[in-house]
Every structure is written in structure tokens, then in C-alpha cells.
Write a protein that holds these residues in place. Structure first.
Motif, PDB file in Angstrom:
ATOM      1  N   SER A   1       0.805  -1.221   0.000  1.00 43.13           N
ATOM      2  CA  SER A   1       0.000   0.000   0.000  1.00 43.13           C
ATOM      3  C   SER A   1       0.840   1.273   0.000  1.00 43.13           C
ATOM      4  CB  SER A   1      -0.915   0.024   1.236  1.00 43.13           C
ATOM      5  OG  SER A   1      -1.748  -1.109   1.279  1.00 43.13           O
ATOM      6  N   LEU A   2       2.155   1.142  -0.025  1.00 47.79           N
ATOM      7  CA  LEU A   2       3.012   2.320   0.128  1.00 47.79           C
ATOM      8  C   LEU A   2       2.797   3.341  -0.981  1.00 47.79           C
ATOM      9  CD1 LEU A   2       5.240   3.929   1.489  1.00 47.79           C
ATOM     10  CD2 LEU A   2       6.925   2.458   0.342  1.00 47.79           C
ATOM     11  N   ASP A   3       2.794   2.919  -2.224  1.00 50.44           N
ATOM     12  CA  ASP A   3       2.627   3.871  -3.327  1.00 50.44           C
ATOM     13  C   ASP A   3       1.255   4.542  -3.275  1.00 50.44           C
ATOM     14  OD1 ASP A   3       5.146   3.504  -4.350  1.00 50.44           O
ATOM     15  OD2 ASP A   3       4.542   2.072  -5.881  1.00 50.44           O
TER      16      ASP A   3
ATOM     17  N   LEU B   1      -0.907  15.737   8.275  1.00 50.83           N
ATOM     18  CA  LEU B   1      -0.980  15.218   6.916  1.00 50.83           C
ATOM     19  C   LEU B   1      -0.650  13.734   6.947  1.00 50.83           C
ATOM     20  CD1 LEU B   1       0.245  16.757   3.594  1.00 50.83           C
ATOM     21  CD2 LEU B   1       0.594  14.349   4.072  1.00 50.83           C
ATOM     22  N   ASN B   2      -1.670  12.906   6.751  1.00 49.54           N
ATOM     23  CA  ASN B   2      -1.476  11.460   6.681  1.00 49.54           C
ATOM     24  C   ASN B   2      -2.675  10.854   5.959  1.00 49.54           C
ATOM     25  OD1 ASN B   2      -3.474  10.176   8.777  1.00 49.54           O
ATOM     26  ND2 ASN B   2      -2.592  11.961   9.821  1.00 49.54           N
ATOM     27  N   PRO B   3      -2.537   9.630   5.469  1.00 53.11           N
ATOM     28  CA  PRO B   3      -3.587   9.059   4.616  1.00 53.11           C
ATOM     29  C   PRO B   3      -4.949   8.856   5.273  1.00 53.11           C
ATOM     30  CG  PRO B   3      -1.517   7.897   4.296  1.00 53.11           C
ATOM     31  CD  PRO B   3      -1.330   8.797   5.478  1.00 53.11           C
TER      32      PRO B   3
ATOM     33  N   ASN C   1       1.391   7.094  -0.471  1.00 52.99           N
ATOM     34  CA  ASN C   1       2.216   8.248  -0.854  1.00 52.99           C
ATOM     35  C   ASN C   1       1.465   9.157  -1.821  1.00 52.99           C
ATOM     36  OD1 ASN C   1       4.418   7.594   0.711  1.00 52.99           O
ATOM     37  ND2 ASN C   1       5.561   6.615  -0.941  1.00 52.99           N
ATOM     38  N   GLU C   2       0.713   8.553  -2.726  1.00 55.40           N
ATOM     39  CA  GLU C   2      -0.052   9.358  -3.674  1.00 55.40           C
ATOM     40  C   GLU C   2      -1.138  10.154  -2.946  1.00 55.40           C
ATOM     41  OE1 GLU C   2      -0.573  11.326  -6.897  1.00 55.40           O
ATOM     42  OE2 GLU C   2       0.953   9.752  -6.786  1.00 55.40           O
ATOM     43  N   LYS C   3      -1.732   9.546  -1.931  1.00 50.79           N
ATOM     44  CA  LYS C   3      -2.733  10.289  -1.154  1.00 50.79           C
ATOM     45  C   LYS C   3      -2.078  11.433  -0.384  1.00 50.79           C
ATOM     46  CE  LYS C   3      -6.718  10.052   1.842  1.00 50.79           C
ATOM     47  NZ  LYS C   3      -7.672   9.239   2.628  1.00 50.79           N
TER      48      LYS C   3
END
Length: 366
Positions: free
Chosen positions: A249-251, A347-349, A254-256
Motif C-alpha cells: 500500500s506504500l505507493d 498530513l497522513n492518509p 504516498n499518492e494520497k
């Protein structure tokens, strides 16, 4: 209340997968350097685009082991100088000192917060052997310029990629594959975080990888036969199992993060604040969203009054820490200004757009 980072809520989305992964480790009966570590090392090396990934106990040890390995390989010796960013967390500097090397502090670019390559020449001496680049707050350092300078002067380059998981340059090469070796931290709050301390080194160098595997495990490659004075810093099976779950789920995360950062950059409108530099590229994964203001304490109080969490990354620069007393008299004006003015906002998903709107509205009324 909008917390700075609700780690419990963030990890809840992985609960079932993590529970299953931990059960698998328990059932295996092998808890140190087993299948989960081997899997993570293979998959994270593949993700970064490197030949090797060597799991370690934490991110600081990852950097320390790189320096120790280079000493064992005859590429460094005690007393050699390592050019380091003055604007970083002390965990970037301590491995240099513990390896009996000498840190030489280089001022940052005030816009990006990262080491300014144009200041490398003035810091160069006959004892300089390494440049350390830190991808601070998730933004890649200027690796093209740093590597060019290093090549011209025969220097090694190491990345402190503890905050840069997944950041990539114009050539699509990721953090961890932009130098001779890179140290990663998987502290729980990182973009790729474990449920405790964990770290890794990535490299394309065969000899370095082999040396690192010995040094992290008491200096041995065979049980009870110790060839070197190594340390005990091994990524354990449980943390590796958690990282194996989260890596997929990292990418996406990061996009979020980039999307949320874009919202802030578009909507925050306050002349008292300096917004972070962002080119709009994939070279920033926004581990933190860091503003600058000379009125920091009043700004923090304003947001706290409205239930919005903040943190300061970092209030005291390394060269002013009591732990680095020999460097306390250094005058590093850009670094000191940054440390006096920076403040990180949520700022976090896990953040909703509604929460972001609330944060922006209160920032704009400051």
C-alpha cells in the motif's frame, strides 16, 4: 479534535492482515532472520530497484552499519570526514560519531530544507571521504548534483532515506537506489512503518552487502564463528511480517499524501506563513508537511485552541544539542533559522477532506 497523526486509526485498516501475518510467524517457531525477513529483504530491494536489502534493528543502526562496513572494507578509517546536512535530526549525525568519523556540517537550501550542493565545495578537505544526503520530510535531496560532486572528488555517497520511502526522481529511480548505500527507518510513524523499531540498508554493492550481513549479526556468517567485532541489529520476524503487509500500500498512501499536500498548497492563504516547496513531481512523499513562521508559538497556540494538533520537526538543530558539545559554537544561520520557524501540520492518509478544510480555515484566520 484533529490529531497530528492518529496511528491507531491508520493501522486499523491492516488489522486482519497483520493478525494473520503474526499468527504465521508464531506458528513457524522461528522469530529471528527467518522467512518473513527474507521475503521483505527481497521485496523491498525489488521495490527500491536495488540488488540488496539488509534488514536491521532500526534506522540509526542501518547508517552505523554502512560506515562500519566501509571501515572493514578499507574504504574509510577513523577520523575521516563525512559531510552531513546541518538541518536534520540528530539520528543522522550520531552514526557518524559512533563509527569514529567526523561530521562536517553543510548548510541547507532554505526552500527545500535539504543539503545545498553549492555549499559542498567550501566544506571539502583532504579528509573528506563521504557525503550524506538526507531526504528530509520526504523530499529527495538534489542527488544529481551531490553524486556529480562526489564523483569528481572520489567520495562515497550515503542516503539517509528514513523519511523518503518511495520518493523517486525524474528517471524513476527511488530513494535507496541513488547512492552507494542507503539507510532506512521503519519507525511506526514513517510512510512505511512497522509496529516497533525496524530498519534496513539498500545497496547494489556485493561486498558491502556481504559485510553488512556479518556485522548486523555479531560479525559472523557461521554460528559461533565470529570473524568481526559486529553488533546485534537484526530485523525481527514480527516487524518484517508487518512491513510485508504494508509495503503493498506504500505507493497508494504516498499518492494520497501528495494529494492532501496539494490541497494545502492550493488553499492555505496566509502571508504570515511560508509554505513548503513542492515541484509537483514524485520526488516528494510528504512524510511531513512543514510550514515556516517567525510567530511559531502563537501559531501553534492558535491551532491548539481549535483542536488541531501540530509538531515541531525539529526545535533544536544537532550542532546545538548538548550531546554534540564540540560543535555547539558553530554558527549555522540558515539551519538555526529553519529550526526556529518550522512547524508541521496534520498530513497522513487517514485524514478526510473535511478535516483538511477545517485545518485550512483555521490556518487562514491566523
Amino acid at each position: 479534535m484533529i490529531p497530528f497523526f492518529d496511528l491507531k486509526t491508520y493501522n486499523q485498516q491492516y488489522k486482519n492482515e497483520i493478525d494473520a501475518a503474526i499468527e504465521q510467524v508464531l506458528a513457524s517457531g522461528r522469530y529471528i532472520l527467518g522467512e518473513q525477513v527474507e521475503r521483505f529483504e527481497h521485496e523491498y530491494a525489488s521495490y527500491c530497484g536495488t540488488t540488496y536489502c539488509i534488514g536491521t534493528g532500526n534506522g540509526m543502526d542501518a547508517l552505523l552499519l554502512i560506515f562500519k562496513a566501509w571501515i572493514e572494507l578499507g574504504l574509510l578509517e577513523p577520523g575521516d570526514e563525512v559531510m552531513v546536512p546541518a538541518n536534520t535530526y540528530i539520528a543522522s549525525i550520531l552514526p557518524v560519531i559512533h563509527a569514529r568519523l567526523k561530521p562536517v556540517f553543510v548548510e541547507p537550501d532554505i526552500e527545500t530544507f535539504n543539503l545545498d550542493p553549492e555549499k559542498l565545495d567550501a566544506a571539502l578537505s583532504s579528509k573528506t571521504k563521504v557525503i550524506m544526503a538526507v531526504h528530509l520530510y520526504g523530499q529527495l535531496a538534489d542527488m544529481k548534483a551531490i553524486n556529480s560532486f562526489a564523483k569528481a572528488h572520489g567520495l562515497l555517497v550515503v542516503e539517509d532515506a528514513a523519511q523518503g520511502h518511495g520518493a523517486s526522481g525524474k528517471d524513476n529511480k527511488k530513494a535507496g537506489n541513488l547512492s552507494d548505500a542507503a539507510g532506512f527507518s521503519f519507525y511506526p510513524t514513517k510512510n512505511l512503518g512497522a509496529l516497533g523499531d525496524a530498519g534496513a540498508v539498500t545497496t547494489n554493492n556485493d561486498e558491502l552487502a556481504a559485510m553488512l550481513r556479518k556485522l548486523r549479526d555479531y560479525g559472523r556468517s557461521t554460528k559461533y564463528l565470529n570473524e568481526l567485532a559486529g553488533i546485534n541489529s537484526r530485523l525481527d520476524e514480527f516487524q518484517a511480517a508487518v512491513l510485508n503487509v504494508k509495503l503493498a500500500s506504500l505507493d497508494r498512501d504516498n499518492e494520497k499524501r501528495r494529494k492532501l499536500a496539494g490541497f494545502y498548497l492550493d488553499r492555505i492563504n496566509n502571508q504570515k506563513l511560508k509554505l513548503p516547496f513542492y515541484s509537483g513531481a514524485q520526488d516528494h512523499v510528504f512524510h511531513q508537511f512543514v510550514l515556516r513562521t517567525p510567530e511559531r508559538e502563537r501559531f501553534i497556540g492558535h491551532l491548539n485552541k481549535h483542536g488541531i494538533g501540530t509538531l515541531v520537526h525539529y526545535p533544536v538543530p544537532p550542532h546545538k544539542q548538548k550531546a554534540l558539545k564540540p560543535y555547539n559554537e558553530l554558527s549555522l544561520n540558515i539551519t538555526e533559522q529553519i529550526h526556529n520557524e518550522v512547524v508541521s501540520i496534520p498530513l497522513n492518509p487517514t485524514l478526510s477532506m473535511g478535516s483538511l478544510e477545517t485545518v485550512v480555515n483555521h490556518i487562514n484566520t491566523f
